[in-house]
Structures are given as structure tokens and as C-alpha cells.
Design a protein around this motif. Structure first.
Motif, short mmCIF file in Angstrom:
data_model
loop_
_atom_site.label_atom_id
_atom_site.label_comp_id
_atom_site.label_asym_id
_atom_site.label_seq_id
_atom_site.Cartn_x
_atom_site.Cartn_y
_atom_site.Cartn_z
N ASP A 209 -0.94 51.34 -40.05
CA ASP A 209 -0.73 50.48 -38.89
C ASP A 209 0.70 49.95 -38.84
O ASP A 209 1.32 49.88 -37.77
N VAL A 210 1.21 49.56 -39.99
CA VAL A 210 2.59 49.08 -40.05
C VAL A 210 3.55 50.16 -39.59
O VAL A 210 4.47 49.91 -38.80
N GLU A 211 3.33 51.37 -40.06
CA GLU A 211 4.20 52.48 -39.68
C GLU A 211 4.10 52.78 -38.18
O GLU A 211 5.08 53.13 -37.54
N ALA A 212 2.88 52.62 -37.62
CA ALA A 212 2.71 52.86 -36.19
C ALA A 212 3.52 51.86 -35.36
O ALA A 212 4.14 52.22 -34.35
N VAL A 213 3.53 50.61 -35.80
CA VAL A 213 4.30 49.59 -35.09
C VAL A 213 5.80 49.88 -35.22
O VAL A 213 6.55 49.81 -34.24
N ILE A 214 6.23 50.19 -36.43
CA ILE A 214 7.65 50.50 -36.64
C ILE A 214 8.07 51.70 -35.81
O ILE A 214 9.15 51.71 -35.18
N SER A 215 7.23 52.70 -35.75
CA SER A 215 7.57 53.93 -35.03
C SER A 215 7.76 53.69 -33.55
O SER A 215 8.72 54.21 -32.94
N VAL A 216 6.88 52.88 -32.95
CA VAL A 216 7.01 52.66 -31.50
C VAL A 216 8.24 51.81 -31.20
O VAL A 216 8.91 52.00 -30.17
N ILE A 217 8.58 50.87 -32.08
CA ILE A 217 9.78 50.06 -31.88
C ILE A 217 11.02 50.95 -31.92
O ILE A 217 11.92 50.82 -31.07
N LYS A 218 11.06 51.88 -32.87
CA LYS A 218 12.21 52.77 -32.98
C LYS A 218 12.23 53.80 -31.86
O LYS A 218 13.30 54.10 -31.30
N GLU A 219 11.07 54.32 -31.53
CA GLU A 219 10.99 55.34 -30.48
C GLU A 219 11.51 54.82 -29.15
O GLU A 219 12.26 55.52 -28.45
N LEU A 220 11.10 53.61 -28.80
CA LEU A 220 11.47 53.05 -27.51
C LEU A 220 12.77 52.24 -27.56
O LEU A 220 13.20 51.70 -26.55
N LYS A 221 13.36 52.17 -28.75
CA LYS A 221 14.60 51.40 -28.95
C LYS A 221 14.45 49.98 -28.42
O LYS A 221 15.25 49.48 -27.63
N ILE A 222 13.39 49.32 -28.88
CA ILE A 222 13.08 47.97 -28.45
C ILE A 222 14.20 47.05 -28.91
O ILE A 222 14.58 47.04 -30.09
N PRO A 223 14.77 46.23 -28.02
CA PRO A 223 15.97 45.47 -28.38
C PRO A 223 15.71 44.27 -29.28
O PRO A 223 16.61 43.87 -30.02
N VAL A 224 14.50 43.69 -29.24
CA VAL A 224 14.22 42.48 -30.01
C VAL A 224 12.85 42.57 -30.65
O VAL A 224 11.87 42.93 -30.00
N LEU A 225 12.79 42.21 -31.93
CA LEU A 225 11.54 42.09 -32.68
C LEU A 225 11.51 40.69 -33.28
O LEU A 225 12.52 40.21 -33.80
N THR A 226 10.36 40.04 -33.21
CA THR A 226 10.24 38.72 -33.82
C THR A 226 9.00 38.65 -34.69
O THR A 226 8.02 39.36 -34.46
#
Length: 489
Positions: A209-226
Motif C-alpha cells: 500500500d505504501v508503494e502504491a501511494v508513492i507510485s501515484v505521487i511520482k507518476e502524476l508528479k504531485i506538487p505537494v505531499l503532507t
């Protein structure tokens, strides 16, 4: 600039709290003017009215007023607005059991999420908060998720709406990620709302699950994570060290660690080397006993937030003021313990002001937010320097940090557009928003009052034992004067 394009606005004859990028310091321009062209600050002048302005420019008289950059809130939960006054004496375990997590999911509808988020952001705009990082943990189903996002879009505020991934039996992580992708891809580049991500389950989730969250953040180049980071006896140890090991700290994504009261020297150095920030929420952290013993040592990587603002002041002026005096007190104590008298003041009003403005912009990797300079976004707050509480000011920064309140704010401008003018919100049919919000409040508060308080026994989230704080005395008669909570109808 010597000329202004048609349709521009000139804020004239005001005192401007500007920022010099070369010296990285505040500069004050008295009896000056500020030119807004489109969504940007196009000019700052030391004259009340510069030459060669077009005849159709709108001139707003700011005589005796203070022109400030908009305030940037880097940690807030907007959807919870409806719970106002229900938790004035609550503890964090009580809050988590009654007002966060699974309990609200049983009673909140999509309408409740929408109107709570909208009313909260309008409250923030009224207080001069032009940019909000919203940790949106009302992710219980697709409809309620989308409602919170849409309210952010509709508010007129600049919002980093950070979708909080979680574990729900009725709304799987896979479904959350699919909807998150839809929202991110449909998010217009011209919108004031930006889709970000939030995640708190780095330690308790499965590696998949952690990897799935990391992957979508990187895939979509999400600008902010909190993420919430507490540590110490609070156990929520989403530390910079952990996120660095997961490979997401030293990236293009801005990472904001909320609270970070138990940050370590190693974690602080990681923030510096990767240019990531913490969000200090002074009122919240003092209320819940987070202490925050070390944040004053990492303020160059620190910003300010409000947190759960159904309990705390929704304006950044209050948070900056509390943090300024809290920091002064803590550092003074280090001198007083040796029976010495402090001969200098350890923190200035300028530093507190920057924490509430520029530092928030830097936390989001937006150096064009929270500052007044040519080319920055036209996100501005205009204070009435003739209001009773500010009358007689000389230093405009001190006037804002030490004396101003929300009632002193005449105008709020976001992206070059007035969101508050002459002391009133410009939102269309605000009265209808109030009516919808109060209807939601009546139902939600009734359900919250009827909900039994959680029984706090054993250990907090399986970690440290519960302790009992001494109840202070304010009464010379029987009892301590603690009193009841007045929530009955």
C-alpha cells in the motif's frame, strides 16, 4: 513599470510591506502604490500615483492603510468547520475518537463535506488567509471526496487540496487512487485549487500500500505531499528520516510535515538538505500538549498552520502572535534558569511575519506566494490603519503582528481579484452559504453531542500509557471552577 495595461488596479497611498529577494528581508514603502496587472504584482512605487497610468485603471485609495502579502496556512482540515465550539477542552485522544477517523464518516454527507469546506475557506479568506494547504481526510467515498475538492474550487481561495489516502473497507485504496487520478488529471492548470496528496499510514500500512501511494505521487508528479509527524509519546512517527528512506524526500514534490514536535537533529538536517518544511500550529499544539521543544531551532524550514480550526483561530495573525511569544518565553527561560536577566529579545516581529507569509510559500515551493515583489502573485491583504486597535502605529509589521485582528482587514485579493472588499466578502449570495452551513451544523452537532465520549484506558494507540494532568484552580470556593460545557439547546 511606467505604464499599466487596461483593466489594472492601483492600490494607492498605502504603506507596503514588501520583500527584497536579494537581501531576503522585509522592506517598507511608505505612501507608495502597488500595481496589479492580471494575477501578478506589476509594480511597486514610492509615489502615491506613478506617471503614465491609463485612464481606465481602477485606483483604490489606501491612505493610512497597510498593504501586506496574503497569509499562507500550511496545515488545515477545512471540512470540520461545523464542529465549532464542541471541543474547547478536549484532549487529542478524545478528538481522535469523536471528531476524526471513522466516527464522522457515519454522519457526514457529501453536502456536509462541501458546505463545511466552503464555509471554512470563506472564513479563512475573511481573515486574510489567501493560500491554504488542506489535509483533506474526509476521504470516505468518491462522492464525499469530490465534494471537498469542489468546495475548494468554488471558494475563490488558493488551495492545495491534499487527498488523504486511508484504509476503508467500503472505499478501497485502489478505488481511492483511481478517483485521485481522475481529479488530478481533470484539475485545470488555471484553477486556484491544486491537487496534492496526504498520507499518515507510512508505518502501519503494508509495504504494497505504501508503494502504491508513492507510485501515484511520482507518476502524476504531485506538487505537494503532507503528513502528520508527532513522535515522542504520541507515536505518530512519520519522520523526515522515514520518508527519506522511502525515497520521497529528495524529490520535486514539496513535503510538509505537520507539527513535528519531536523532530530530531538528524531530521532537521534532512529538511535543510532536501529543502522540505514543517508546519507549526501553535494554538493547536499548546492546546493538545504537543510541547514543540525544538521547532525554534529549525524555523528556516518552518511555516505556520491552523490545524483543526473548528477549535482554533482561523487566522494566521493569531498563530504568528502566539508562536512569537511562545518562542520568546522558551528562549528567555534558558537565560533565567541561570538567574541572569536577558538583555536581548530572541525573536522579532519581522521573523513572525515571515513565518506566516513567505515561509508558507517556500514550504509549497512557491516563492511567488507570501511576498510583495514585482512578479509575485497578487495575493494581498489591506489593513485599516485607522481602526481603534491599530491607531497610532509607526511600524507596519509590528502593527499587524501585535495589534491587528480580522476586523481590521478591509480588502483581501487573491490572484488579482477581490475576495473581500470594504470589510465584506464578495462571494456571490454568501447568505445562502450561511443558511446551508447552519442546516448542516444543526444535524452534525446534534449527532456529535449524542455520541458517547471515548473511554481512555490502557495505552494511546498501543504506545504510551495515559497520564493525568493536574486540574488547575481558579476558584476560592468549592471545586476548581472548571465548569461545564454549555452545549445544550
Amino acid at each position: 513599470m511606467s505604464t499599466a495595461p487596461s483593466g489594472s488596479v492601483l492600490l494607492s497611498r498605502g504603506t507596503i510591506i514588501a520583500f527584497n529577494e536579494e537581501t531576503e528581508a522585509i522592506e517598507v514603502v511608505r505612501n507608495g502604490s502597488l500595481l496589479i496587472s492580471g494575477d501578478r504584482i506589476a509594480g511597486i512605487y514610492d509615489a502615491a500615483r506613478p506617471d503614465n497610468l491609463p485612464s481606465d485603471i481602477e485606483i483604490v485609495d489606501c491612505t493610512d492603510k497597510i498593504i501586506s502579502p496574503g497569509f499562507v496556512d500550511t496545515h488545515r482540515h477545512g471540512w470540520q468547520t461545523a464542529m465549532k465550539t464542541l471541543s474547547p477542552n478536549t484532549t487529542l485522544p478524545d478528538y481522535l475518537g469523536r471528531y476524526a477517523g471513522d466516527m464522522p464518516a457515519l454522519v457526514y454527507s457529501a453536502e456536509d463535506v462541501y458546505i463545511g469546506q466552503l464555509a471554512g475557506l470563506l472564513e479563512a479568506l475573511n481573515a486574510g488567509v489567501t493560500t491554504t494547504l488542506d489535509h483533506a481526510h474526509s476521504i470516505w467515498c468518491k462522492e464525499r471526496t469530490n465534494a471537498g475538492f469542489q468546495a475548494s474550487v468554488d471558494s475563490g481561495a488558493r488551495v492545495y487540496w491534499c487527498h488523504a489516502f486511508s484504509h476503508r473497507d467500503a472505499y478501497s485504496l485502489a478505488d481511492q487512487i483511481a478517483n485521485f487520478k481522475e481529479l488530478a488529471k481533470s484539475n485545470s492548470a488555471s484553477s486556484l485549487t491544486t491537487v496534492g496528496a496526504a498520507y499518515d499510514l507510512w508505518v502501519t500500512s503494508s509495504p504494497e500500500d505504501v508503494e502504491a501511494v508513492i507510485s501515484v505521487i511520482k507518476e502524476l508528479k504531485i506538487p505537494v505531499l503532507t503528513t502528520h509527524h508527532l513522535g515522542g509519546p504520541w507515536s505518530i512517527d512519520n519522520s523526515p528520516e522515514l520518508l527519506h528512506r522511502l525515497g520521497i524526500l529528495d524529490t520535486e514534490t514539496a513535503v510538509v510535515f505537520s507539527h513535528s514536535m519531536a523532530i530530531t537533529p538528524a531530521g532537521a538536517n534532512l529538511l535543510r538538505s532536501t529543502n522540505q518544511f514543517i508546519s507549526i500550529t501553535p494554538e493547536s499544539e499548546m492546546h493538545y500538549g504537543h510541547s514543540h521543544p525544538n521547532a525554534h531551532l529549525i524555523q528556516e524550514q518552518g511555516s505556520l498552520g491552523v490545524d483543526t480550526f473548528f477549535t482554533f483561530s482561523s487566522d494566521l495573525i493569531t498563530q504568528a502572535r502566539i508562536w512569537l511569544q511562545r518562542t520568546r518565553s522558551r528562549v528567555y527561560d534558558q537565560v533565567l534558569v541561570d538567574w541572569k536577566v536577558p538583555k536581548n529579545n530572541p525573536m522579532s516581529v519581522n521573523q513572525a511575519f515571515l513565518m506566516a507569509t513567505r515561509q508558507g510559500g517556500l514550504a509549497l515551493r512557491r516563492p511567488d506566494l507570501g511576498v510583495i515583489r514585482v512578479g509575485a502573485k497578487a495575493d494581498l491583504v489591506v489593513f485599516n490603519g485607522r481602526s481603534p486597535g491599530m491607531l497610532g502605529w509607526l511600524d507596519p509589521v509590528a502593527a499587524v503582528i501585535l495589534h491587528a485582528n480580522v476586523g481590521d482587514i478591509d480588502h483581501v485579493i487573491v490572484d488579482g481579484k477581490f475576495q473581500k472588499r470594504d470589510g465584506k466578502l464578495t462571494y456571490d449570495n454568501y447568505a445562502a452559504v450561511v443558511d446551508r452551513f447552519l442546516a448542516s451544523v444543526e444535524r452534525l452537532q446534534k449527532a456529535a453531542v449524542e455520541r458517547p465520549a471515548p473511554v481512555l484506558e490502557g495505552r494511546f494507540w498501543g504506545g504510551c500509557e495515559y497520564g493525568h494532568a493536574t486540574e488547575v484552580n481558579i476558584s476560592r470556593g468549592s471545586g476548581t471552577g472548571y465548569g461545564e460545557q454549555f452545549i445544550g439547546k
